[in-house]
Design a protein around this motif. Structure first.
Motif, PDB file in Angstrom:
ATOM      1  N   ALA A  38       0.827  -1.202   0.000  1.00 63.91           N
ATOM      2  CA  ALA A  38       0.000   0.000   0.000  1.00 63.91           C
ATOM      3  C   ALA A  38       0.862   1.253   0.000  1.00 63.91           C
ATOM      4  O   ALA A  38       0.653   2.168  -0.786  1.00 63.91           O
ATOM      5  CB  ALA A  38      -0.940   0.008   1.204  1.00 63.91           C
ATOM      6  N   HIS A  63      -1.214   2.266  -3.027  1.00 63.97           N
ATOM      7  CA  HIS A  63      -2.624   2.597  -2.826  1.00 63.97           C
ATOM      8  C   HIS A  63      -2.920   3.957  -3.459  1.00 63.97           C
ATOM      9  O   HIS A  63      -2.055   4.835  -3.478  1.00 63.97           O
ATOM     10  CB  HIS A  63      -2.872   2.640  -1.311  1.00 63.97           C
ATOM     11  N   HIS A 132      -8.019  -2.107  -5.541  1.00 63.82           N
ATOM     12  CA  HIS A 132      -8.801  -1.341  -4.566  1.00 63.82           C
ATOM     13  C   HIS A 132      -9.745  -0.421  -5.329  1.00 63.82           C
ATOM     14  O   HIS A 132      -9.300   0.401  -6.135  1.00 63.82           O
ATOM     15  CB  HIS A 132      -7.843  -0.521  -3.690  1.00 63.82           C
TER      16      HIS A 132
END
Length: 258
Positions: A38, A63, A132
């Motif tokens: 991330a 991320h 995500h």
């Protein structure tokens, strides 16, 4: 046995009782763990854990909230590690967009560019994606299709129960189901779960976040995948052992280990 396909074991909140937490997971039947990438600041900790534990694997990625750090990540270095099995978590997240309409458009464009870069890396290195998606289903789906991400596939981490994303099951994508399925307000996910092909279901925690009922409010950990498996079995009207078996088989197929 269960595979936790998404847990941030490199999070500082696990440091104090790490060994005890891993022991609880093993006792609960968790046989493998995947640490998503991330933020680059935690990657070395992820590698350290993977070197110490035979059943832990990791991914390298950025991320969308940390997209400005992407140029600081030495993807080639981490992808050469034998325990690096995926790229991500990468994707789109429009939940925190701020500023003028123009600023929001620019933010979306930057997120898309960073997402596409990681999809292309995944294809180059033949690694699946950990994706995500939050408040950005259509745009994320279109990018995955435009970049022909089906070539390497991946998992929709913490699947958001959006109908529009269901068709990605036909594009080599799996659906990560976690503690949200146990929440009283998770009606969308509860209703859509039976429509996901069972051969595309995997279990995750997203620990230390999204702790399942009855432990909401506590730090999440892999031992709590038991509550996710139990709830999935109840909703799909199949034995929990079958849930464990099929999600474990799916996870091994997805990530290519075992």
């Amino acid at each position: 046995m269960i595979i936790d396909t998404h847990i941030h074991l490199d999070d500082p909140r696990y440091v104090e009782d790490f060994e005890a937490m891993m022991q609880r997971a093993h006792e609960a039947g968790v046989e493998a763990f995947v640490i998503p990438g991330a933020h680059p600041g935690t990657l070395e900790r992820a590698v350290e854990i993977c070197d110490a534990y035979e059943d832990v694997y990791f991914a390298v990625g950025v991320h969308p909230y940390d997209m400005e750090t992407i140029d600081s990540v030495d993807f080639k270095h981490y992808l050469s590690h034998p325990k690096c099995i995926a790229i991500g978590e990468c994707g789109l997240d429009y939940f925190r967009l701020e500023g003028s309409d123009e600023a929001k458009v620019e933010e979306k464009q930057r997120q898309a560019e960073v997402f596409r870069r990681q999809i292309r890396l995944a294809k180059e290195y033949r690694k699946p994606l950990i994706v995500h998606i939050r408040d950005a289903s259509h745009d994320a789906k279109m990018i995955l299709l435009e970049e022909d991400a089906a070539e390497i596939g991946g998992v929709l981490h913490c699947y958001n129960a959006d109908d529009e994303l269901l068709s990605l099951a036909n594009q080599n994508f799996y659906f990560g189901i976690g503690g949200v399925v146990t929440f009283q307000n998770a009606k969308k996910l509860v209703n859509i779960l039976p429509r996901i092909p069972q051969e595309k279901l995997v279990i995750e925690t997203d620990g230390p976040y999204l702790t399942p009922h009855p432990h909401r409010g506590e730090r999440n950990e892999s031992a709590y995948t038991r509550f996710v498996a139990d709830k999935m079995a109840q909703l799909l009207n199949i034995d929990v052992k079958e849930i464990e078996s099929l999600t474990t088989t799916n996870a091994k197929k997805l990530f290519g280990f075992g």
